[in-house]
Structure formats: C-alpha cells, structure tokens
Design a protein around this motif. Structure first.
Motif, PDB file in Angstrom:
ATOM      1  N   UNK A   1      33.160 100.815 -31.918  1.00  0.00           N
ATOM      2  CA  UNK A   1      34.287 101.662 -32.306  1.00  0.00           C
ATOM      3  C   UNK A   1      35.552 101.161 -31.606  1.00  0.00           C
ATOM      4  N   UNK A   2      36.714 101.525 -32.122  1.00  0.00           N
ATOM      5  CA  UNK A   2      37.961 101.099 -31.482  1.00  0.00           C
ATOM      6  C   UNK A   2      38.244 101.910 -30.223  1.00  0.00           C
ATOM      7  N   UNK A   3      39.189 101.432 -29.442  1.00  0.00           N
ATOM      8  CA  UNK A   3      39.667 102.198 -28.295  1.00  0.00           C
ATOM      9  C   UNK A   3      40.260 103.509 -28.797  1.00  0.00           C
ATOM     10  N   UNK A   4      40.028 104.600 -28.035  1.00  0.00           N
ATOM     11  CA  UNK A   4      40.515 105.899 -28.484  1.00  0.00           C
ATOM     12  C   UNK A   4      41.263 106.607 -27.371  1.00  0.00           C
ATOM     13  N   UNK A   5      41.624 107.860 -27.629  1.00  0.00           N
ATOM     14  CA  UNK A   5      42.441 108.638 -26.705  1.00  0.00           C
ATOM     15  C   UNK A   5      41.835 108.683 -25.308  1.00  0.00           C
ATOM     16  N   UNK A   6      40.510 108.880 -25.216  1.00  0.00           N
ATOM     17  CA  UNK A   6      39.867 108.916 -23.918  1.00  0.00           C
ATOM     18  C   UNK A   6      40.018 107.613 -23.154  1.00  0.00           C
ATOM     19  N   UNK A   7      39.922 106.484 -23.880  1.00  0.00           N
ATOM     20  CA  UNK A   7      40.109 105.183 -23.231  1.00  0.00           C
ATOM     21  C   UNK A   7      41.530 105.043 -22.675  1.00  0.00           C
ATOM     22  N   UNK A   8      42.495 105.621 -23.391  1.00  0.00           N
ATOM     23  CA  UNK A   8      43.891 105.454 -22.993  1.00  0.00           C
ATOM     24  C   UNK A   8      44.110 105.935 -21.562  1.00  0.00           C
ATOM     25  N   UNK A   9      43.611 107.136 -21.244  1.00  0.00           N
ATOM     26  CA  UNK A   9      43.822 107.640 -19.883  1.00  0.00           C
ATOM     27  C   UNK A   9      43.131 106.732 -18.864  1.00  0.00           C
ATOM     28  N   UNK A  10      41.924 106.311 -19.181  1.00  0.00           N
ATOM     29  CA  UNK A  10      41.183 105.410 -18.317  1.00  0.00           C
ATOM     30  C   UNK A  10      41.971 104.128 -18.060  1.00  0.00           C
ATOM     31  N   UNK A  11      42.432 103.519 -19.138  1.00  0.00           N
ATOM     32  CA  UNK A  11      43.150 102.243 -19.058  1.00  0.00           C
ATOM     33  C   UNK A  11      44.428 102.381 -18.234  1.00  0.00           C
ATOM     34  N   UNK A  12      45.181 103.450 -18.478  1.00  0.00           N
ATOM     35  CA  UNK A  12      46.467 103.605 -17.799  1.00  0.00           C
ATOM     36  C   UNK A  12      46.295 103.937 -16.323  1.00  0.00           C
TER      37      UNK A  12
ATOM     38  N   UNK B   1      44.341  93.222 -29.611  1.00  0.00           N
ATOM     39  CA  UNK B   1      45.636  93.582 -30.199  1.00  0.00           C
ATOM     40  C   UNK B   1      46.146  94.889 -29.598  1.00  0.00           C
ATOM     41  N   UNK B   2      45.235  95.851 -29.410  1.00  0.00           N
ATOM     42  CA  UNK B   2      45.624  97.132 -28.804  1.00  0.00           C
ATOM     43  C   UNK B   2      46.027  96.937 -27.348  1.00  0.00           C
ATOM     44  N   UNK B   3      45.245  96.153 -26.614  1.00  0.00           N
ATOM     45  CA  UNK B   3      45.595  95.869 -25.221  1.00  0.00           C
ATOM     46  C   UNK B   3      46.991  95.227 -25.136  1.00  0.00           C
ATOM     47  N   UNK B   4      47.274  94.322 -26.060  1.00  0.00           N
ATOM     48  CA  UNK B   4      48.572  93.653 -26.057  1.00  0.00           C
ATOM     49  C   UNK B   4      49.694  94.655 -26.275  1.00  0.00           C
TER      50      UNK B   4
ATOM     51  N   UNK C   1      42.139 107.287 -32.727  1.00  0.00           N
ATOM     52  CA  UNK C   1      42.217 105.887 -32.330  1.00  0.00           C
ATOM     53  C   UNK C   1      43.468 105.640 -31.492  1.00  0.00           C
ATOM     54  N   UNK C   2      43.335 104.749 -30.524  1.00  0.00           N
ATOM     55  CA  UNK C   2      44.475 104.404 -29.676  1.00  0.00           C
ATOM     56  C   UNK C   2      45.639 103.879 -30.511  1.00  0.00           C
ATOM     57  N   UNK C   3      45.332 103.075 -31.528  1.00  0.00           N
ATOM     58  CA  UNK C   3      46.403 102.517 -32.364  1.00  0.00           C
ATOM     59  C   UNK C   3      47.159 103.619 -33.108  1.00  0.00           C
ATOM     60  N   UNK C   4      46.412 104.598 -33.623  1.00  0.00           N
ATOM     61  CA  UNK C   4      47.055 105.703 -34.324  1.00  0.00           C
ATOM     62  C   UNK C   4      47.921 106.509 -33.371  1.00  0.00           C
ATOM     63  N   UNK C   5      47.427 106.698 -32.151  1.00  0.00           N
ATOM     64  CA  UNK C   5      48.177 107.456 -31.159  1.00  0.00           C
ATOM     65  C   UNK C   5      49.460 106.727 -30.776  1.00  0.00           C
ATOM     66  N   UNK C   6      49.355 105.412 -30.566  1.00  0.00           N
ATOM     67  CA  UNK C   6      50.547 104.612 -30.246  1.00  0.00           C
ATOM     68  C   UNK C   6      51.559 104.718 -31.376  1.00  0.00           C
TER      69      UNK C   6
END
Length: 608
Positions: A124-135, A281-284, A421-426
């Motif tokens: 699955x793609x990166x999602x909202x939960x991943x975003x907090x983790x990543x940041x 692409x999302x990480x970039x 999805x993280x991309x949709x959120x961005x």
C-alpha cells in the motif's frame, strides 16, 4: 556574555557571605521572568530558604541588599515573595542584540545515532499515519545533527509476508495484465488498490460461504444459532486460514516465495518496484531521504543465531514442541515466543538480529525507533531481551512512541480503502493553501509558476508543522483546513511573520551589524529574549526527542514579531539610529525563524 551564569555566581557568593552556605552554581535556577511581572530574569529562593530555615522574603531582601551595585547591567532588583527578579539595562540588551545569532554550539559529547522511521509496507502507499512517523523521525534527525551528533537515517521496508501476497494474488487473478504506467497512476497506489480489491473479493467469498451447508453445520454446532451475525464476525479470521479459496492461494504464494519459486519471485519484484517508485516520489515531495534501507526479505531470518546462543547460555528455553521462549515475568512482562515449533522466527526475533547487525555495522551510541504507541509493549520486551542477553548497547535504545493520527471524520482502515494516502493529503493541503492565497490576493504580480511554488511551500509547511507541533505521545486529529489558517498556531502564521520581515528588508536592509546607546521598548527586549532561548530550546528538543518544543517556540517568536510589527514603526521610525536598530532586530528574528523551521523540515517563502 552569559548573564545567567553571572547571576548564579553572584547569588552563590552572597549566600556564602550572608549565611556561610555553599551552593553549586548549577543548583541556582535562573529563568526568564514571567511577562506579567517586572523583571528580565528570576531566581527562585524557596529551596535555599527551606534548607537554611529562613523566611524566603527576608532572604530575598538580604540578597537584594548584597547584590545591589555588584554588576553594571543590573538596573534594578525586586523581591516578590520568595523570588528575586533582575531587570537588566538597555546597554545589556543592545549588547545581546549585537551578538546573538543562530549558531548552535555542538554538544560536548558527540554521539553516533541511528534513527529508524517510516518503515512502510509494500502492499500500500504511504498514508496519514506514516506522515507523522516520517516527520518526527526527520525533524529529530535534523535537530540532533544541528547539535553536532552523527545521525544515520534508516528505514525497514516490510516487503514480504501474507499481506504482500494478498496484493500479488489480487493482481494475478483480477489485474487483467494492466500496470501503473498503462493506467497513468502511481505504482504504490496501484498496488494498494490490489490490496483493497483482495479484501473486497474475500468479503464476497465469505458472504457466499455463509450460505453453505458447511457454515450452517458449524453454526448449529456452535450453539449460537440465534445470533449468526456474532458467530460469523468472530469466525472471519479463521475462515481465511481454513475455508477460504483466496486464503489458500495467498498462503500457497507465500510458501512459493519462501521456497524461491522463480515466477513468484519475479511477480514480487515487479510489484515491489512499482511501490518503490511511488514511495520515492512521495518522499521527494516531502523532502525526505534515508542513508540506508533495510528489507524484511533480507532480515527476517536474522536473530536465529542469537537465539541459539541464548539457548546455550540458558537465557532462553526450548519447550517440548521445540518452540523457544524467554520468561520475563520477574521483570513485570510476560513469556515471549522467539521461535515457533517449526523453527520459524517471529517479528521480535528479527528485531533482535537487526539490532545486533546494526551495532556491528555502525557501533552506534544511541538507536531511536520511531514507532506508534501501539507497539509500546513490543519495544519494552525487545529492550529487556537484549539487556538479558548482556548486549552493552541495550541501555542506549529508545522507542520514540507517538499517538495515532485521526481525521475529523475518524479512524482509517487500510483493507477497506478508507486510508488517506499521503499524496492525496499533500495535494489537499497545497490546494487549501492556494485557495487561501488567492483569497488574500497578495501575489497578483507573480507568474503562475512562482505562485504554484509558494503554494507548495505553504501547503507542505502547513502539513509538517501541524503534525510536529503536537507532543509525540499525544494522539492528534489532523484537519487540513485548520492547518493553513493564517491566524492559528500554524506554519503559515510563522511563515507570514518571516515574509513580513522580508518585505521590509527588500526596501531597506540594516546598514550595520551592531548598534549602541539606544533605548529599547519592552517588545524589543522580549524579541531579544526569545532569540537567546533558541539554542537551549533546540537542546531540550534533542534531549527529550520532542520536536514540538521547537515548533511551539517558533510560534511564540512569530507571535511576538507580529505584535511588534503591528505596534511599532520600523521604516518610519523618528530617528535613524532607532530605525537601524529595528532593522537589525527584525533581520535577526527572521534568521531564527528560518533556521528553526528548517530544522523541522519546513521551507520559508519570500512572499505569500
């Protein structure tokens, strides 16, 4: 000039002279005075008064008399109950303004850090939960780097297992030979859709099975014939492992993968490559990079050797069914399985092996795992096992635990396709930023390309700041519209403070790097005070693994600047010397805002 140190030194000397008391400087707390009280720095006297059995107020009066005239920058000393409040001269604050800068002195002990974060799945793609983790992981890496530490950023990509096989089965059975490129979609989204499709087909299969003779017979035997919904809800997971045709195919595919079946491995590599392209692409877009990737397909067998050594030392025990366990009940934990009866490892076995491998590889001083609080117990057990094994690095492991993220509409579920999805959120926060910017109409003279870049910076900043400003251990709700609010505790609010300063400096920059002999008003002193606390704020954020400390500091600095901008004339100041001082002041404030936001991974626009 460290005025806190000077105050500590003079207080220590006076306590010795007045009461023959020996107090170490580090035990004398010197803090900024509360805004509603007269003074710049405050010393709390209660601990000393209690120890010396003195009245705190009288002790304060005696210290005031002893300290008066002892330093040229003390313009007044006031006693308020058990507090001693020092007001400093304009000359002192001017000297601080001339010297203050964003440079952070490295910590005396420079450490080697491993920060593990993100750790996505390839189904699955990166999602909202991943975003907090990543940041959280990225901002902590930036902060620790700024403090002079050597930081290596790593992620563990979960690229194997039954969940991955579910996406592969769905593609093989229902994908119709299509691929992301032919459909014009990101590869991680395409594979994520296959994962959702598998669950959809499984539900259809399960619903049809509920009407079968086998299900009826099982229902009758269960004694729950009057509540079939409850029975089937409880039986759903067992169905996947026992009756489901799709479950059988998925388990067979996992077995084929583990056996090295060429066709299965080729499909696995192809679909994973689609996901990696999409994730990168999302990480970039987020400005995220890693120094090293670990893959579960390469690490899931790690730890078996460590378990065997533990068996030899008597740390672990083998049961009659050949499974291997460790008993941690005497340490307030449970018994933990390390190897199944068939000799296969579990997640914690892999984590043990990976920790050992990383220490051999990097000889780290600290390793930080950024993982949601759902795994708190897992890491308590992991760290305790490594301590029991006698690993010298075990006391230097830290779980940066964080609360889950929800939307105003509630929780997300991957299998049901309700994950954001993280991309949709961005895209959403950038769209909100664009709409907000167009409503203000402050960029009419810019090209569309320039405006789009500014909206990108504002949108991403809004997303990042909104996630980071909440202390990690707290759960949070992410509201995209609230995140771009120009009047709230948001990135756009802080960015706007910076932009306001840049608009002034484009017209007239400070001509000198230092000023003297100028009277400062209270707001100017307050701005200088905030700048003096920047470095210590970064240190606290690093020590506590809490970047929200820095995020909240930047909001307070921006708020003070906005009020100053509103109340005090800068370019129209009546005297040139005052205008020069104010230009120097806001120029330095803008440096602190920009450097601080960069540590959080947030860019600053020049216009908005």
């Amino acid at each position: 000039m460290n005025i806190q140190y000077i105050i500590q030194q003079l207080i220590s000397e006076s306590l010795a002279d007045l009461y023959s008391a020996s107090v170490q400087l580090g035990n004398i707390p010197v803090t900024l005075t509360k805004p509603e009280i007269k003074g710049d720095y405050t010393v709390t006297l209660f601990p000393f008064a209690k120890e010396l059995k003195l009245n705190p107020h009288q002790m304060g009066q005696n210290l005031k008399d002893s300290l008066s005239g002892r330093h040229p920058h003390f313009s007044s000393i006031e006693v308020a109950g058990g507090f001693l409040n020092f007001t400093l001269s304009d000359d002192y604050w001017i000297s601080v303004l001339n010297e203050v800068n964003t440079q952070i002195q490295p910590e005396e002990e420079k450490l080697k850090y491993i920060i593990e974060f993100s750790s996505p799945n390839t189904n699955k793609p990166l999602h909202l939960g991943h975003i907090r983790n990543i940041l959280l992981g990225d901002s902590m890496s930036n902060i620790l780097n700024a403090l002079g530490h050597n930081v290596t950023k790593v992620q563990v990509i979960n690229d194997r297992g039954i969940a991955i096989c579910k996406s592969m089965v769905a593609y093989k059975l229902f994908g119709e030979g299509k691929d992301p490129q032919s459909l014009g979609v990101k590869g991680d989204h395409f594979v994520g859709d296959m994962y959702v499709l598998f669950d959809t087909k499984l539900k259809e299969e399960y619903k049809a099975w509920q009407s079968s003779d086998e299900a009826a017979q099982m229902l009758a035997q269960s004694g729950k014939s009057n509540v079939p919904e409850e029975f089937f809800a409880e039986y759903k997971n067992q169905y996947f492992n026992r009756q489901s045709e799709l479950g059988l195919i998925a388990r067979k595919m996992l077995s084929d993968w583990e056996a090295g079946d060429e066709a299965t491995l080729q499909l696995w590599k192809t679909m994973n490559s689609w996901v990696y392209d999409g994730m990168n692409e999302t990480y970039k877009r987020l400005g995220i990079t890693f120094d090293k990737n670990y893959y579960e397909s390469q690490t899931y067998l790690l730890g078996k050797q460590a378990v065997n050594l533990g068996l030899e030392k008597g740390i672990f025990t083998r049961q009659e069914d050949s499974s291997v366990w460790i008993d941690l009940t005497d340490r307030g934990l449970d018994r933990k399985l390390l190897l199944r009866s068939d000799g296969t490892s579990v997640y914690i076995t892999q984590d043990i092996g990976l920790a050992l491998q990383r220490y051999d590889e990097f000889q780290f001083d600290r390793m930080v795992y950024v993982v949601a609080d759902e795994q708190n117990y897992h890491f308590q057990v992991l760290f305790q096992i490594l301590k029991t094994m006698g690993e010298k690095f075990a006391d230097n492991l830290y779980h940066l635990s964080y609360g889950m993220v929800e939307l105003p509409t509630g929780k997300m579920k991957s299998r049901e396709g309700t994950v954001v999805d993280a991309d949709d959120l961005i895209a959403e926060v950038v769209t909100e930023a664009a709409q907000s910017g167009q409503e203000r109409g402050g960029m009419a003279l810019l090209s569309q390309e320039e405006r789009d870049e500014i909206f990108r910076i504002i949108g991403l900043g809004a997303l990042k700041y909104h996630m980071i400003k909440v202390a990690p251990k707290k759960k949070m709700i992410f509201d995209p519209l609230e995140s771009v609010d120009m009047q709230g505790q948001t990135s756009p609010y802080i960015q706007n403070a910076y932009v306001r300063i840049q608009s002034i400096l484009r017209r007239e920059k400070p001509e000198v790097k230092s000023v003297s002999g100028i009277h400062l008003d209270n707001q100017e002193i307050e701005l200088i005070k905030w700048m003096t606390t920047f470095e210590e704020t970064v240190r606290i954020a690093g020590r506590t693994y809490d970047p929200s400390q820095l995020a909240n500091y930047l909001y307070a600095l921006a708020k003070t600047l906005h009020r100053y901008y509103h109340d005090v004339p800068i370019l129209t100041a009546q005297e040139d010397s005052i205008k020069t001082m104010r230009l120097l002041l806001i120029s330095k404030v803008s440096d602190f805002l920009k450097v601080g936001m960069k540590l959080l991974g947030i860019e600053m626009p020049e216009r908005m």
